[in-house]
Write a protein that holds these residues in place. Structure first.
Motif, PDB file in Angstrom:
ATOM      1  N   VAL A 122      25.868 -36.665 -14.309  1.00 61.96           N
ATOM      2  CA  VAL A 122      27.022 -35.764 -14.188  1.00 61.96           C
ATOM      3  C   VAL A 122      28.019 -35.918 -15.322  1.00 61.96           C
ATOM      4  CG1 VAL A 122      26.788 -35.532 -11.691  1.00 61.96           C
ATOM      5  CG2 VAL A 122      28.251 -37.343 -12.620  1.00 61.96           C
ATOM      6  N   ASP A 123      27.812 -36.890 -16.197  1.00 56.67           N
ATOM      7  CA  ASP A 123      28.686 -37.070 -17.350  1.00 56.67           C
ATOM      8  C   ASP A 123      27.923 -37.826 -18.432  1.00 56.67           C
ATOM      9  OD1 ASP A 123      28.677 -39.715 -16.387  1.00 56.67           O
ATOM     10  OD2 ASP A 123      30.675 -39.568 -15.538  1.00 56.67           O
ATOM     11  N   GLY A 124      28.568 -38.066 -19.543  1.00 53.73           N
ATOM     12  CA  GLY A 124      27.941 -38.788 -20.640  1.00 53.73           C
ATOM     13  C   GLY A 124      27.107 -37.872 -21.534  1.00 53.73           C
ATOM     14  N   GLY A 125      26.483 -38.449 -22.535  1.00 51.93           N
ATOM     15  CA  GLY A 125      25.734 -37.714 -23.533  1.00 51.93           C
ATOM     16  C   GLY A 125      24.545 -36.942 -23.000  1.00 51.93           C
ATOM     17  N   PHE A 126      23.960 -37.391 -21.903  1.00 51.24           N
ATOM     18  CA  PHE A 126      22.799 -36.716 -21.318  1.00 51.24           C
ATOM     19  C   PHE A 126      23.185 -35.911 -20.075  1.00 51.24           C
ATOM     20  CE2 PHE A 126      18.940 -39.409 -22.930  1.00 51.24           C
ATOM     21  CZ  PHE A 126      19.239 -39.046 -24.232  1.00 51.24           C
ATOM     22  N   LYS A 127      24.454 -35.566 -19.945  1.00 52.40           N
ATOM     23  CA  LYS A 127      24.930 -34.806 -18.785  1.00 52.40           C
ATOM     24  C   LYS A 127      24.002 -33.622 -18.521  1.00 52.40           C
ATOM     25  CE  LYS A 127      28.872 -32.176 -17.067  1.00 52.40           C
ATOM     26  NZ  LYS A 127      30.248 -31.727 -17.354  1.00 52.40           N
ATOM     27  N   GLY A 128      23.598 -33.484 -17.251  1.00 53.28           N
ATOM     28  CA  GLY A 128      22.716 -32.394 -16.841  1.00 53.28           C
ATOM     29  C   GLY A 128      21.243 -32.757 -16.848  1.00 53.28           C
ATOM     30  N   LEU A 129      20.867 -33.821 -17.562  1.00 58.68           N
ATOM     31  CA  LEU A 129      19.473 -34.271 -17.568  1.00 58.68           C
ATOM     32  C   LEU A 129      19.249 -35.277 -16.448  1.00 58.68           C
ATOM     33  CD1 LEU A 129      18.881 -34.736 -21.410  1.00 58.68           C
ATOM     34  CD2 LEU A 129      18.225 -32.807 -19.958  1.00 58.68           C
ATOM     35  N   ASN A 130      18.001 -35.699 -16.280  1.00 57.36           N
ATOM     36  CA  ASN A 130      17.658 -36.716 -15.288  1.00 57.36           C
ATOM     37  C   ASN A 130      17.919 -38.104 -15.846  1.00 57.36           C
ATOM     38  OD1 ASN A 130      16.564 -34.649 -13.664  1.00 57.36           O
ATOM     39  ND2 ASN A 130      14.525 -34.933 -14.530  1.00 57.36           N
ATOM     40  N   ALA A 131      18.362 -39.006 -14.988  1.00 58.45           N
ATOM     41  CA  ALA A 131      18.393 -40.421 -15.331  1.00 58.45           C
ATOM     42  C   ALA A 131      16.943 -40.933 -15.297  1.00 58.45           C
ATOM     43  CB  ALA A 131      19.253 -41.181 -14.320  1.00 58.45           C
ATOM     44  N   ARG A 132      16.721 -42.134 -15.772  1.00 50.33           N
ATOM     45  CA  ARG A 132      15.383 -42.728 -15.715  1.00 50.33           C
ATOM     46  C   ARG A 132      15.229 -43.446 -14.372  1.00 50.33           C
ATOM     47  NH1 ARG A 132      12.436 -43.078 -19.600  1.00 50.33           N
ATOM     48  NH2 ARG A 132      14.078 -43.332 -21.151  1.00 50.33           N
ATOM     49  N   ALA A 133      14.208 -43.048 -13.624  1.00 48.41           N
ATOM     50  CA  ALA A 133      13.968 -43.632 -12.304  1.00 48.41           C
ATOM     51  C   ALA A 133      12.486 -43.520 -11.966  1.00 48.41           C
ATOM     52  CB  ALA A 133      14.794 -42.910 -11.243  1.00 48.41           C
ATOM     53  N   VAL A 134      12.068 -44.346 -11.027  1.00 51.62           N
ATOM     54  CA  VAL A 134      10.724 -44.261 -10.466  1.00 51.62           C
ATOM     55  C   VAL A 134      10.873 -44.300  -8.950  1.00 51.62           C
ATOM     56  CG1 VAL A 134       8.457 -45.348 -10.255  1.00 51.62           C
ATOM     57  CG2 VAL A 134       9.652 -45.404 -12.448  1.00 51.62           C
ATOM     58  N   VAL A 135      10.223 -43.356  -8.283  1.00 50.15           N
ATOM     59  CA  VAL A 135      10.192 -43.335  -6.825  1.00 50.15           C
ATOM     60  C   VAL A 135       8.724 -43.222  -6.435  1.00 50.15           C
ATOM     61  CG1 VAL A 135      10.866 -42.079  -4.733  1.00 50.15           C
ATOM     62  CG2 VAL A 135      12.461 -42.222  -6.680  1.00 50.15           C
ATOM     63  N   VAL A 136       8.283 -44.122  -5.569  1.00 50.90           N
ATOM     64  CA  VAL A 136       6.899 -44.101  -5.088  1.00 50.90           C
ATOM     65  C   VAL A 136       6.913 -43.687  -3.624  1.00 50.90           C
ATOM     66  CG1 VAL A 136       4.773 -45.426  -4.734  1.00 50.90           C
ATOM     67  CG2 VAL A 136       6.215 -45.879  -6.740  1.00 50.90           C
ATOM     68  N   VAL A 137       6.086 -42.681  -3.324  1.00 51.51           N
ATOM     69  CA  VAL A 137       6.003 -42.120  -1.978  1.00 51.51           C
ATOM     70  C   VAL A 137       4.599 -42.363  -1.445  1.00 51.51           C
ATOM     71  CG1 VAL A 137       6.234 -39.988  -0.635  1.00 51.51           C
ATOM     72  CG2 VAL A 137       7.661 -40.339  -2.676  1.00 51.51           C
ATOM     73  N   ASN A 138       4.491 -42.868  -0.222  1.00 52.87           N
ATOM     74  CA  ASN A 138       3.165 -43.137   0.367  1.00 52.87           C
ATOM     75  C   ASN A 138       2.567 -41.854   0.957  1.00 52.87           C
ATOM     76  OD1 ASN A 138       4.284 -42.777   2.953  1.00 52.87           O
ATOM     77  ND2 ASN A 138       4.316 -44.956   3.429  1.00 52.87           N
ATOM     78  N   PRO A 139       1.313 -41.902   1.406  1.00 56.30           N
ATOM     79  CA  PRO A 139       0.676 -40.693   1.934  1.00 56.30           C
ATOM     80  C   PRO A 139       1.390 -40.058   3.130  1.00 56.30           C
ATOM     81  CG  PRO A 139      -0.992 -42.312   1.392  1.00 56.30           C
ATOM     82  CD  PRO A 139       0.345 -43.006   1.271  1.00 56.30           C
ATOM     83  N   GLU A 140       2.230 -40.808   3.814  1.00 53.11           N
ATOM     84  CA  GLU A 140       2.984 -40.275   4.952  1.00 53.11           C
ATOM     85  C   GLU A 140       4.311 -39.650   4.519  1.00 53.11           C
ATOM     86  OE1 GLU A 140       1.665 -43.603   5.064  1.00 53.11           O
ATOM     87  OE2 GLU A 140      -0.119 -42.640   5.916  1.00 53.11           O
ATOM     88  N   GLY A 141       4.599 -39.656   3.216  1.00 56.71           N
ATOM     89  CA  GLY A 141       5.829 -39.048   2.719  1.00 56.71           C
ATOM     90  C   GLY A 141       7.041 -39.955   2.735  1.00 56.71           C
ATOM     91  N   GLU A 142       6.814 -41.241   2.895  1.00 55.84           N
ATOM     92  CA  GLU A 142       7.900 -42.220   2.971  1.00 55.84           C
ATOM     93  C   GLU A 142       8.057 -42.933   1.628  1.00 55.84           C
ATOM     94  OE1 GLU A 142       7.763 -46.420   5.051  1.00 55.84           O
ATOM     95  OE2 GLU A 142       8.234 -44.863   6.539  1.00 55.84           O
ATOM     96  N   VAL A 143       9.299 -43.167   1.219  1.00 57.56           N
ATOM     97  CA  VAL A 143       9.575 -43.901  -0.010  1.00 57.56           C
ATOM     98  C   VAL A 143       9.224 -45.375   0.210  1.00 57.56           C
ATOM     99  CG1 VAL A 143      11.361 -44.620  -1.656  1.00 57.56           C
ATOM    100  CG2 VAL A 143      11.393 -42.301  -0.690  1.00 57.56           C
ATOM    101  N   VAL A 144       8.356 -45.912  -0.635  1.00 56.80           N
ATOM    102  CA  VAL A 144       7.948 -47.311  -0.521  1.00 56.80           C
ATOM    103  C   VAL A 144       8.436 -48.152  -1.700  1.00 56.80           C
ATOM    104  CG1 VAL A 144       5.967 -46.878   0.987  1.00 56.80           C
ATOM    105  CG2 VAL A 144       5.650 -46.814  -1.507  1.00 56.80           C
ATOM    106  N   TYR A 145       8.947 -47.493  -2.727  1.00 57.78           N
ATOM    107  CA  TYR A 145       9.504 -48.212  -3.883  1.00 57.78           C
ATOM    108  C   TYR A 145      10.450 -47.263  -4.604  1.00 57.78           C
ATOM    109  CZ  TYR A 145       9.919 -50.412  -8.468  1.00 57.78           C
ATOM    110  OH  TYR A 145      10.415 -50.973  -9.611  1.00 57.78           O
ATOM    111  N   ASN A 146      11.545 -47.834  -5.112  1.00 59.88           N
ATOM    112  CA  ASN A 146      12.446 -47.042  -5.951  1.00 59.88           C
ATOM    113  C   ASN A 146      13.068 -47.932  -7.010  1.00 59.88           C
ATOM    114  OD1 ASN A 146      14.533 -48.475  -4.787  1.00 59.88           O
ATOM    115  ND2 ASN A 146      15.345 -46.786  -3.613  1.00 59.88           N
ATOM    116  N   GLU A 147      13.329 -47.332  -8.136  1.00 56.34           N
ATOM    117  CA  GLU A 147      14.013 -48.038  -9.220  1.00 56.34           C
ATOM    118  C   GLU A 147      14.825 -47.026 -10.019  1.00 56.34           C
ATOM    119  OE1 GLU A 147      13.157 -50.675 -13.256  1.00 56.34           O
ATOM    120  OE2 GLU A 147      11.514 -49.519 -12.386  1.00 56.34           O
ATOM    121  N   LEU A 148      16.109 -47.223 -10.073  1.00 53.69           N
ATOM    122  CA  LEU A 148      16.968 -46.495 -10.987  1.00 53.69           C
ATOM    123  C   LEU A 148      17.181 -47.457 -12.152  1.00 53.69           C
ATOM    124  CD1 LEU A 148      18.749 -44.038 -11.679  1.00 53.69           C
ATOM    125  CD2 LEU A 148      20.633 -45.231 -10.528  1.00 53.69           C
TER     126      LEU A 148
END
Length: 166
Positions: A122-148
């Protein structure tokens, strides 16, 4: 809202990334053929969401290469590499790099992904772009890992993300 840095300069995200143990938000993203995909297109699979600002930066390109190489051997797993790059740029990069085990998708058409996943800057030089993150979702649709990733210029923890699907 979470705070990350870009070259040591603070930048804020619109909200927090999805928590482990919670259902992952649905999404509508655009593939390189301009067709939209959603979470339901990958139902029953592990989904690694590799989220980043732009494939035209060195670390973002590296993350696509790494997940392409490392996730190719995983059963029942798909890697989506998500940025706001236009699908044409993603296709050009992946074609030149021989990326076959990771699927480039864009959230250029729909800002709800960045909001729902808490990665829109929402601010800074990359405003409007995505931050770097990883989200892992299992076959049931549940988040099993996240990293911002705290510093956008750093790579994510590939091994921890991959362990989450084993």
């Amino acid at each position: 809202m979470a705070q990350v840095t870009l070259g040591g300069n603070p930048s804020n995200t619109i909200s927090d990334i999805p928590s482990v143990g919670h259902k992952a938000p649905d999404f509508n993203l655009v593939k390189t053929d301009m067709k939209e995909v959603s979470m339901s297109d990958y139902k029953g699979k592990n989904i690694i969401l590799n989220i980043f600002p732009s494939v035209d930066t060195e670390v973002c390109a590296m993350s696509v290469r790494e997940f392409n190489e490392k996730a190719g051997a995983l059963d029942n797993t798909v890697v989506l590499c998500i940025s706001k790059d236009l699908p044409f740029a993603q296709a050009r990069f992946c074609g030149a790099e021989g990326i076959e085990n990771a699927i480039p998708v864009s959230n250029f058409r729909n800002d709800s992904f960045g909001k729902d996943y808490g990665v829109e800057l929402v601010d800074g030089g990359f405003k409007g772009l995505n931050a770097r993150a990883v989200v892992v979702v299992n076959p049931e649709g549940e988040v099993v890992y996240n990293e911002l990733v705290p510093e956008i210029g750093n790579e994510p923890n590939y091994e921890k993300a991959l362990e989450a699907v084993k």
